[in-house]
Write a protein that holds these residues in place. Structure first.
Motif, mmCIF file in Angstrom:
data_model
loop_
_atom_site.group_PDB
_atom_site.id
_atom_site.type_symbol
_atom_site.label_atom_id
_atom_site.label_comp_id
_atom_site.label_asym_id
_atom_site.label_seq_id
_atom_site.Cartn_x
_atom_site.Cartn_y
_atom_site.Cartn_z
ATOM 1 N N GLU A 192 0.837 -1.188 0.000
ATOM 2 C CA GLU A 192 0.000 0.000 0.000
ATOM 3 C C GLU A 192 0.880 1.249 0.000
ATOM 4 O O GLU A 192 0.654 2.177 -0.774
ATOM 5 C CB GLU A 192 -0.923 -0.009 1.224
ATOM 6 C CG GLU A 192 -1.822 1.198 1.229
ATOM 7 C CD GLU A 192 -3.072 1.012 2.050
ATOM 8 O OE1 GLU A 192 -3.443 -0.153 2.331
ATOM 9 O OE2 GLU A 192 -3.674 2.035 2.413
ATOM 10 N N HIS A 193 1.897 1.193 0.821
ATOM 11 C CA HIS A 193 2.819 2.320 0.858
ATOM 12 C C HIS A 193 3.499 2.512 -0.502
ATOM 13 O O HIS A 193 3.651 3.638 -0.981
ATOM 14 C CB HIS A 193 3.865 2.109 1.952
ATOM 15 C CG HIS A 193 4.796 3.257 2.118
ATOM 16 N ND1 HIS A 193 4.366 4.516 2.468
ATOM 17 C CD2 HIS A 193 6.144 3.355 1.964
ATOM 18 C CE1 HIS A 193 5.400 5.338 2.529
ATOM 19 N NE2 HIS A 193 6.491 4.656 2.225
ATOM 20 N N LYS A 246 -5.254 6.321 -2.604
ATOM 21 C CA LYS A 246 -5.145 7.167 -1.423
ATOM 22 C C LYS A 246 -4.397 8.459 -1.781
ATOM 23 O O LYS A 246 -4.816 9.557 -1.439
ATOM 24 C CB LYS A 246 -4.394 6.401 -0.334
ATOM 25 C CG LYS A 246 -4.342 7.104 1.007
ATOM 26 C CD LYS A 246 -3.719 6.198 2.070
ATOM 27 C CE LYS A 246 -2.982 6.995 3.120
ATOM 28 N NZ LYS A 246 -1.823 6.252 3.667
ATOM 29 N N TYR A 260 1.200 4.092 -2.766
ATOM 30 C CA TYR A 260 1.043 5.487 -2.348
ATOM 31 C C TYR A 260 2.203 6.334 -2.864
ATOM 32 O O TYR A 260 2.013 7.431 -3.391
ATOM 33 C CB TYR A 260 0.959 5.556 -0.827
ATOM 34 C CG TYR A 260 0.870 6.954 -0.284
ATOM 35 C CD1 TYR A 260 -0.336 7.652 -0.321
ATOM 36 C CD2 TYR A 260 1.987 7.599 0.235
ATOM 37 C CE1 TYR A 260 -0.422 8.948 0.154
ATOM 38 C CE2 TYR A 260 1.916 8.887 0.716
ATOM 39 C CZ TYR A 260 0.704 9.566 0.680
ATOM 40 O OH TYR A 260 0.629 10.855 1.143
ATOM 41 N N GLY A 306 -3.188 2.074 -2.236
ATOM 42 C CA GLY A 306 -2.235 3.119 -1.872
ATOM 43 C C GLY A 306 -2.227 4.218 -2.923
ATOM 44 O O GLY A 306 -2.195 5.420 -2.605
ATOM 45 N N SER A 339 -3.348 -3.932 -2.917
ATOM 46 C CA SER A 339 -2.840 -2.938 -1.979
ATOM 47 C C SER A 339 -2.141 -1.797 -2.705
ATOM 48 O O SER A 339 -2.268 -0.635 -2.338
ATOM 49 C CB SER A 339 -1.875 -3.581 -0.987
ATOM 50 O OG SER A 339 -2.533 -4.589 -0.277
ATOM 51 N N ARG A 340 -1.394 -2.169 -3.717
ATOM 52 C CA ARG A 340 -0.723 -1.119 -4.483
ATOM 53 C C ARG A 340 -1.757 -0.143 -5.026
ATOM 54 O O ARG A 340 -1.582 1.069 -4.994
ATOM 55 C CB ARG A 340 0.041 -1.732 -5.674
ATOM 56 C CG ARG A 340 1.288 -2.473 -5.266
ATOM 57 C CD ARG A 340 1.889 -3.228 -6.426
ATOM 58 N NE ARG A 340 2.642 -4.389 -5.908
ATOM 59 C CZ ARG A 340 3.347 -5.221 -6.646
ATOM 60 N NH1 ARG A 340 3.439 -5.045 -7.960
ATOM 61 N NH2 ARG A 340 3.987 -6.225 -6.094
#
Lengths: 339, 339
Positions: free
Chosen positions: B161-162, B200, B165, B197, B193-194
């Motif tokens: 996720e990071h 987001k 992001y 992120g 998750s990518r």
DNA sequence: ACAACAATTTCAAACGTTTGAAATTACAAT
DNA sequence: ATTGTAATTTCAAACGTTTGAAATTGTTGT
């Protein structure tokens, strides 16, 4: 762990029958066989390959030794080999030697204890005591890409001398007069052949050996890069280079970009292998195409054929040699005299 | 085949003693032990891992399942894993799933029969009956790169996720307003998750979801290429793309070159993984760096640690999550409004 | 009813190790 | 001499299969 005996117990059969049934022997009654299969499924039976291997003296695993799977050439070879092995219910055990004889020996030992049924060797060709032993005991082997010196062994590869020749010819036809060879320092039959083919092409256009400096490093981008820098320094009149593999070629490319040397206007490069990177936008390397995946597949199949029909003592080893071809892309252009 | 019994016979010892000696048990007399070792060497004894495996119920082999070793990301992961395994005398069995659940199941079965001691899964995350079974029976597993939905399992990966992001933020900071996501169609936790992120980051700069079209293909250059063509066709106002992996990004790059779209002037691309190709001259992809080899190594070590100290019934699973970082190269530049 | 034969099932040994329990040996203390 | 103990070695079973040989069962023809 659920074993054959559990099935036997459940069905009130001897475990011989169960074993026979599971191996679909014609001896056992069709109904019993069916019942056995059902029961096996039911209680989640999984054959124990170790036990079977022990009595049959084989593991249904074959090993492959490569210098480095991270190198796209060997990755492709390994992929082809795996493809062929799984098709026949075998698995592939992979080892990386990092181009080190010592590590190769170590792996060879370890892998033999594991009782792999055969071995594919896409590796370096230094003298290797352990390998000699393995050859001596007639262990099922096939060499891939690079053959082993003066022995009668299974081999699948491509005609390296011809490949080298194609590269050399291409460059001389473009009228380059001073062409470098940038190779790996390892004593590998395939690389030596590439070099010889290359020289042959040079001779055909009456270029002397002195016109083609030879730099040796290893088969990496970094090595190609530093060799190139050295080349530009020491042999400024060279206008083209033949690299022993694509990674080296890419390293040279990198050096050229950095030094502001225009490709192919100022300098030509031909690589070897045609790894998938070679055709990428921004790279577009002229190179010699090798059937990487196919070689892996053929090597595995050759090995498996010999393993499966090993009853017939046909000891004759096979050599499969494919023909490479030149792929001209954007890193080669006419030499200085013809522009 | 030369066995422990041959040594016993030769030395007039029981084979228990020989076995003990070879395993350097403190029970056996130092002199006998020495004699045994010498004799073993002398007659070329090699332990039979199958037999040992049968009684110890382990094979000293660990398996790794990846979609495709030919993909540099997985090659690096596998390399790291192999590095760690050989260090401890284990070997690595490798399987390619081609992203197919069916093949994954098939491999899972085959590999379990082989009695591998543990398994590293760098694979797809579809529902997989066989995998569920394996999880249920508490077979030693570690998931790598992409974790398995809602279960308490070993995992080593990076904060996807990071990573997403970082990519999104980079692009929005460059003032891009319409940014596409080009992903693989597979239900993989890490890719999702990518994407989250990424979204987001978009939200943080008040970009709506509609401003970021999402195209799904697979994780290959070809797929990236055709997705890009489709993107240019359908969403001509998009000025940047975040690709789910570097291969896709390279495909996009290729499409841009072909269409005459200048990078980064006309279009920005950020990839994911930082495979070694990303830094090549002529590619120089802005991307999110992942510790590929290290992940492989850590996964293998995690597994091996649990195998070797399995006496202690510490059932707690470990999760190791590293932090990715952005590597800015030459495929990203300011958006249209700021130039 | 029985021999002859085929179909099916079972027995038992083998593959090469490891290892707990038992046996043997060596030696010091009584 | 006897006992106790430690050091070393051996016995024998076990791991889960496969398979040649032997045993059992079923069937057919007389």
């Amino acid at each position: 762990m659920v074993t054959i005996k559990d099935i036997a117990r459940k069905l009130n059969l001897s475990y011989s029958t169960v074993s026979l049934a599971l191996n679909s022997s014609p001896l056992v009654n069709k109904d019993t066989a069916k019942k056995v299969r059902e029961a096996a499924l039911d209680i989640g039976y999984q054959p124990n390959a170790l036990a079977r291997g022990l009595v049959l003296n084989k593991s249904a695993i074959i090993g492959i030794i490569v210098p480095d799977v991270t190198n796209p050439f060997f990755a492709a070879v390994a992929r082809g080999a795996e493809e062929a092995t799984v098709e026949k219910g075998y698995n592939l055990l992979i080892c990386n030697t990092e181009w080190k004889t010592e590590l190769e020996s170590c792996h060879l030992r370890l892998i033999q204890e594991k009782k792999v049924d055969g071995l594919i060797l896409a590796s370096i060709n230094n003298k290797n005591q352990v390998l000699e032993e393995i050859i001596a005991q007639a262990f099922p082997l096939v060499f891939i890409s690079s053959s082993y010196p003066n022995t009668d062994l299974n081999f699948v590869g491509m005609d390296s001398e011809h490949g080298g020749y194609l590269a050399g010819k291409h460059l001389t036809e473009l009228d380059h007069k001073k062409i470098a060879f940038i190779g790996g320092k390892f004593n590998s039959e395939s690389v030596e052949s590439r070099y010889h083919g290359f020289l042959k092409a040079l001779k055909e256009s009456n270029l002397a050996y002195d016109d083609s400096p030879t730099l040796m490093g290893d088969f990496s981008i970094e090595s190609g890069y530093s060799s190139a820098l050295e080349l530009f320094e020491q042999f400024p009149r060279v206008t083209a280079a033949f690299a022993a593999d694509d990674l080296i070629a890419i390293g040279i490319l990198k050096a050229c970009r950095e030094k502001g040397i225009k490709i192919p206007q100022d300098f030509s490069i031909v690589g070897y292998d045609d790894i998938f990177i070679a055709s990428l936008p921004g790279i577009e390397l002229t190179t010699v195409f090798q059937e990487k995946r196919l070689m892996g597949k053929m090597a595995a199949n050759l090995l498996l054929d010999q393993l499966i029909f090993k009853k017939s003592p046909k000891k004759e080893k096979k050599k499969i040699i494919l023909t490479p071809r030149l792929v001209v892309r954007k890193t080669t252009g006419p030499g200085p005299d013809s522009r």
